[in-house]
Design an enzyme around this catalytic site. Structure first.
Site, PDB file in Angstrom:
ATOM      1  N   LYS A 108      30.366  44.049  37.290  1.00 29.57           N
ATOM      2  CA  LYS A 108      29.926  43.775  38.669  1.00 29.57           C
ATOM      3  C   LYS A 108      28.469  44.170  38.877  1.00 29.57           C
ATOM      4  O   LYS A 108      27.697  43.409  39.472  1.00 29.57           O
ATOM      5  CB  LYS A 108      30.822  44.522  39.654  1.00 29.57           C
ATOM      6  CG  LYS A 108      32.211  43.918  39.751  1.00 29.57           C
ATOM      7  CD  LYS A 108      33.120  44.773  40.590  1.00 29.57           C
ATOM      8  CE  LYS A 108      34.484  44.143  40.748  1.00 29.57           C
ATOM      9  NZ  LYS A 108      35.457  45.096  41.291  1.00 29.57           N
ATOM     10  N   GLY A 146      42.317  43.220  46.489  1.00 29.25           N
ATOM     11  CA  GLY A 146      43.528  42.736  47.150  1.00 29.25           C
ATOM     12  C   GLY A 146      43.547  41.223  47.157  1.00 29.25           C
ATOM     13  O   GLY A 146      42.504  40.585  47.314  1.00 29.25           O
ATOM     14  N   ASP A 189      35.007  46.778  34.319  1.00 33.83           N
ATOM     15  CA  ASP A 189      34.943  45.896  35.476  1.00 33.83           C
ATOM     16  C   ASP A 189      33.743  46.246  36.372  1.00 33.83           C
ATOM     17  O   ASP A 189      33.051  45.362  36.873  1.00 33.83           O
ATOM     18  CB  ASP A 189      36.258  46.010  36.256  1.00 33.83           C
ATOM     19  CG  ASP A 189      36.371  44.897  37.279  1.00 33.83           C
ATOM     20  OD1 ASP A 189      36.245  43.725  36.872  1.00 33.83           O
ATOM     21  OD2 ASP A 189      36.551  45.198  38.472  1.00 33.83           O
ATOM     22  N   LYS A 192      35.508  36.594  36.594  1.00 37.03           N
ATOM     23  CA  LYS A 192      34.156  37.146  36.368  1.00 37.03           C
ATOM     24  C   LYS A 192      33.616  36.846  34.979  1.00 37.03           C
ATOM     25  O   LYS A 192      32.486  37.215  34.648  1.00 37.03           O
ATOM     26  CB  LYS A 192      34.191  38.671  36.506  1.00 37.03           C
ATOM     27  CG  LYS A 192      34.646  39.182  37.834  1.00 37.03           C
ATOM     28  CD  LYS A 192      34.587  40.697  37.834  1.00 37.03           C
ATOM     29  CE  LYS A 192      35.342  41.298  38.996  1.00 37.03           C
ATOM     30  NZ  LYS A 192      36.793  41.262  38.865  1.00 37.03           N
ATOM     31  N   LYS A 231      50.718  26.949  32.144  1.00 41.63           N
ATOM     32  CA  LYS A 231      51.691  26.063  31.496  1.00 41.63           C
ATOM     33  C   LYS A 231      51.717  24.657  32.083  1.00 41.63           C
ATOM     34  O   LYS A 231      51.772  23.670  31.367  1.00 41.63           O
ATOM     35  CB  LYS A 231      53.090  26.666  31.619  1.00 41.63           C
ATOM     36  CG  LYS A 231      53.229  27.998  30.914  1.00 41.63           C
ATOM     37  CD  LYS A 231      54.657  28.528  31.018  1.00 41.63           C
ATOM     38  CE  LYS A 231      54.711  29.994  30.618  1.00 41.63           C
ATOM     39  NZ  LYS A 231      54.131  30.892  31.649  1.00 41.63           N
TER      40      LYS A 231
END
Ligand code: ADP
Ligand code: ASP
Ligand code: MG
Length: 821
Positions: A684, A803, A680, A581, A510
């Site tokens: 990778k 994390g 995902d 990614k 925003k």
């Protein structure tokens, strides 16, 4: 005799003039002096505007004259004792009246000739020098006002008159030889002179420095001091480079080159007369008189500085004359230069192609039109017979120059110069290296000047730090942690790596907070909340517009719209560091294009955190490949999320609740189905395959998914509901693994077959205790690289692979890599 020149800013205010008086008074007791004075700062410009307004019939000129009168009367009132006020105010009024009557003439004729302009401009210097002369008179100093118009004789090239050196020297010497003219102090207006008819001429803008040098050479002064508002010549214009440093000593030649290429501190013709007369020149600061300043003398100091300074001229044009017939035109160059000289157009730089089919000249913007007419007229015949093309003009250019007499003994200066310009996406239109090798100049676009000067300064002078400018996209979990980590490390990076990391932009979906000086990180969240709204395209437009050196775009979002901007940024040499990614897992052709843009524009494109957060997986793979190894197989557990989920799911707490825990701990993508559905992991392993040199696409990866198809319908909330309903399915998977003495792991595999073809697959597997993957806890990732060199036992990389903290630190490491590239 000493000659001291005080510039406009040294006499700009009554406070400043008091400082000048103090400096001169202290010195005059010991040695006689000529003090050359500029007009009060801004006055010359004002006088030109007044003349222009009068010529246009614009009455406003009268108010402008009144303002000018007040400025000088105020100076009189502040500087002189009451008893002298009346006389001095009268003197000012008389001069103002002369300005008025000149303007009445201009108004009447509706013409403001250069001759009239010189006459009008001369009042600036006359006023300031007469007021200061009166102030010394009042102090009881033995002084006299010296009319530079009668001392300095020139031709009639109004506005930049050429000095008749021998006549001028003679006139000045005769004056000083006369015993009735002996005084302690001579106060002379700078800038002004006169021609043979006695009409006022001027020596060119900034010309008071030259006046000082003319007097100094004529009287064989022991020193010329140029007093200004900075403590000497600096390594670059301090208005452009914050960290510019004072130069203690410099040779005449170097000072001449710097001023020729735009260093405003000295007017270019100043050096020659004092150099010939071997008079040392000091540049001193009126506002810091104790500072030694810069000494300009014969020899270039033999220190370790290859480059003495950097300067620039904004707003030049490049004029190019081309044509196959050029070689055959007799006296071509002479005719070209004569045509320009006749119009008094000075040529700032020349380049000629060795085939002699083209010659390019740099001239000031204001001379372009006249130059075009002059050159086209001179070569009219050749142009008509198609031996030459009409003159080509390129606008909006600037010259930047590296100056230093030592450069000839140091190979590689130009390589370094063009390397650093290239890495910053600065296009060079022309290059010239003087045959004496005292300078290297380049022509670049006007909008790149500030950036170019700063990166060159960093490259050649910065002993303290290299400034790196970060634009963050994303200020959520990872972004917030990253900013915190950077904030903590700023001083450490400055002292150990000489990097000054400036976060200059923070944007979320925003708001956009931009501060090119660097955002104060102590309360960035409040500032971002109060920042203007904007979309990603506007953010990128601002980045390109700001054109800051060493810019790095940091994408810590997961948005396609952000990833879509990389090509635009890389092609302007803005480096990209991404944990997003999407770009690297887009169709191969796009990924390859981004990699090649980064290569072509010398920008970094780094995405280590795309696989395994901050684990050194991509970097290690790159090192293996670059050193000539070949990767034959990769086996990996690449999803910290799935590892966390299967390590914690034991059939007691529902599968949905364990997934929720993972999401709350920040281990999942915003939509956890990207993790649980295997997408995902597919992305990778595909990125690893691509980095290993195999153009894999998502569609070709086999996915043995374990989520029931119904889980993919609806929103994230629906997904959690559906998982609860499907609990028996997950329990069954778990029980089957336990029954087989195994653990569940979601494994990715990439393999090269005998034909050199690579293929990949991902899926949930039963892992037996003898496998490397069995003892994999928490949210750890594990990657096994089998290569020609690691053929029997793989290279193993293992550790936390998800994390916000570790991802942020991986992005941080990429930023430092990009900054040091
Ligand atoms: P004055 O009014 O004293 O003649 P100028 O404005 O003509 O002063 O010149 C001094 C100014 O030149 C400085 O204030 C600075 O902004 C500018 N400048 C440009 N390049 C340089 C440089 N290399 N070193 C020092 N000053 C520079
Ligand atoms: N007053 C003149 C100018 O502004 C000359 C000088 O200051 O050197 O150009
Ligand atoms: Mg000046």
């Amino acid at each position: 005799m000493q000659v001291l020149k005080f510039g406009g800013s040294s006499v700009g205010t009554t406070d400043a003039i008091s400082k000048v008086i103090a400096i001169v008074k202290e010195r005059v007791q010991r040695t006689p002096m000529i003090v050359v004075l500029s007009a009060m700062s801004g006055v010359t410009d004002q006088l030109i505007l007044i003349g222009q307004a009068a010529a246009q019939g614009n009455d406003a000129y009268q108010t402008m004259i009144q303002n000018l009168a007040k400025k000088h009367e105020d100076a009189v009132l502040a500087l002189l004792p009451n008893a002298q006020h009346a006389n001095a105010i009268n003197m000012v009024k008389q001069l103002i009246q002369e300005i008025e009557s000149n303007c009445a003439m201009i108004l009447n004729e509706r013409a403001f000739t250069l001759q009239m302009q010189d006459c009008l401009m001369s009042y600036g210097e006359i006023l300031s020098s007469k007021i200061i002369s009166a102030a010394f008179e009042a102090e009881g100093v033995d002084q006299v006002w010296l009319d530079s118009r009668t001392m300095i004789k020139t031709n009639s090239s109004y506005s930049s008159a050429v000095v008749d050196k021998s006549l001028t020297n003679q006139t000045i010497q005769n004056y000083f030889a006369n015993s009735s003219n002996q005084h302690a102090l001579y106060l002379a207006p700078g800038f002004i002179a006169s021609n043979a008819e006695g009409h006022t001429t001027t020596l060119g803008r900034g010309g008071s420095d030259y006046t000082g040098a003319i007097y100094a050479a004529a009287v064989q002064a022991e020193v010329l001091e140029i007093w200004t508002d900075v403590s000497g010549i600096m390594t670059a214009d301090p208005r452009i480079v914050q960290n510019a440093k004072e130069i203690p000593k410099i040779s005449y030649q170097e000072a001449m080159e710097l001023s020729h290429f735009g260093a405003k501190i000295i007017y270019p013709p100043t050096i020659l007369p004092v150099m010939r007369a071997h008079i040392p020149v000091w540049i001193k600061n009126t506002f810091e008189p104790a500072h030694p300043g810069t000494l300009i003398e014969n020899e270039s100091p033999k220190d370790s500085n290859t480059i003495r300074g950097i300067s620039s001229i904004k707003d030049i044009c490049l004029l190019s004359l081309e044509g196959a017939g050029m070689v055959a035109i007799p006296g071509f160059s002479k005719r070209l230069f004569d045509a320009l000289a006749k119009k008094q157009i000075s040529i700032l730089l020349i380049t000629q192609s060795s085939s002699e089919h083209s010659i390019s000249l740099g001239v000031r913007v204001q001379d372009t039109h006249l130059a075009k007419i002059a050159v086209d007229a001179e070569f009219e015949h050749e142009i008509n017979s198609q031996l030459l093309e009409p003159l080509i003009i390129e606008k909006d250019l600037s010259i930047i120059a590296l100056v230093g007499a030592q450069m000839r003994n140091h190979p590689g200066v130009s390589g370094k110069m063009f390397g650093v310009l290239g890495r910053n996406g600065i296009n060079v239109s022309a290059i010239v290296q003087g045959s004496s090798e005292k300078n290297i100049t380049a022509v670049i676009a006007v909008q790149d000047v500030r950036k170019a000067i700063n990166v060159l300064h960093e490259e050649f002078f910065e002993t303290t730090y290299k400034q790196v400018n970060l634009y963050m996209a994303g200020a959520g979990n990872v972004g917030g942690k990253l900013i915190d980590q950077i904030k903590k490390q700023v001083l450490y990076l400055q002292s150990t790596l000489r990097l000054q990391i400036n976060i200059v932009g923070i944007a979320n979906s925003k708001k956009q907070l931009i501060n090119v000086e660097g955002i104060d990180l102590s309360h960035w969240r409040d500032q971002l909340a109060a920042a203007p709204a904007g979309n990603i395209q506007e953010y990128v437009a601002a980045i390109l517009e700001n054109n800051l050196r060493n810019s790095i775009f940091v994408d810590v979002t997961a948005h396609a719209t952000v990833a879509d901007t990389y090509a635009q940024l890389l092609s302007k040499a803005v480096s990209v560091v991404a944990c997003n990614k999407i770009a690297c897992s887009s169709p191969y052709a796009h990924y390859a294009k981004l990699k090649s843009l980064a290569r072509n524009y010398n920008a970094a494109f780094l995405f280590e955190t795309n696989v395994g957060a901050s684990l050194p997986i991509i970097g290690t793979l790159n090192d293996l490949i670059r050193s000539g190894d070949r990767v034959n197989k990769i086996e990996a557990v690449l999803s910290g999320t799935l590892n966390f989920v299967f390590n914690n799911y034991d059939g007691n707490t529902s599968f949905a609740k364990v997934v929720k825990q993972a999401q709350e701990a920040g281990y999942t993508e915003p939509d956890p189905r990207l993790d649980l559905g295997g997408t995902d992991v597919m992305r990778k392993v595909m990125i690893l395959a691509r980095e290993a040199g195999h153009p894999l696409e998502m569609e070709s990866i086999e996915n043995e998914a374990f989520l029931p198809a119904s889980c993919f319908d609806g929103s994230v909330a629906d997904f959690y509901d559906e998982m609860e309903k499907q609990e028996p399915h997950f329990k069954k998977l778990y029980d089957a693994a336990i029954a087989a003495g195994s653990k569940l792991k979601f494994v990715a595999k990439f393999e090269i077959d005998a034909n050199g073809q690579g293929s990949a697959k991902v899926g949930l597997q039963h892992i037996q205790p003898n496998s490397d993957f069995y003892h994999l806890y928490g949210k750890d990732n594990l990657v096994l690289f089998y290569s020609d060199r690691y053929s029997e036992l793989p290279m193993v990389i293992k550790g936390a692979g998800a994390g916000a903290d570790v991802t942020a630190s991986g992005v941080f490491a990429d930023i430092i890599r990009a900054a040091r590239a």
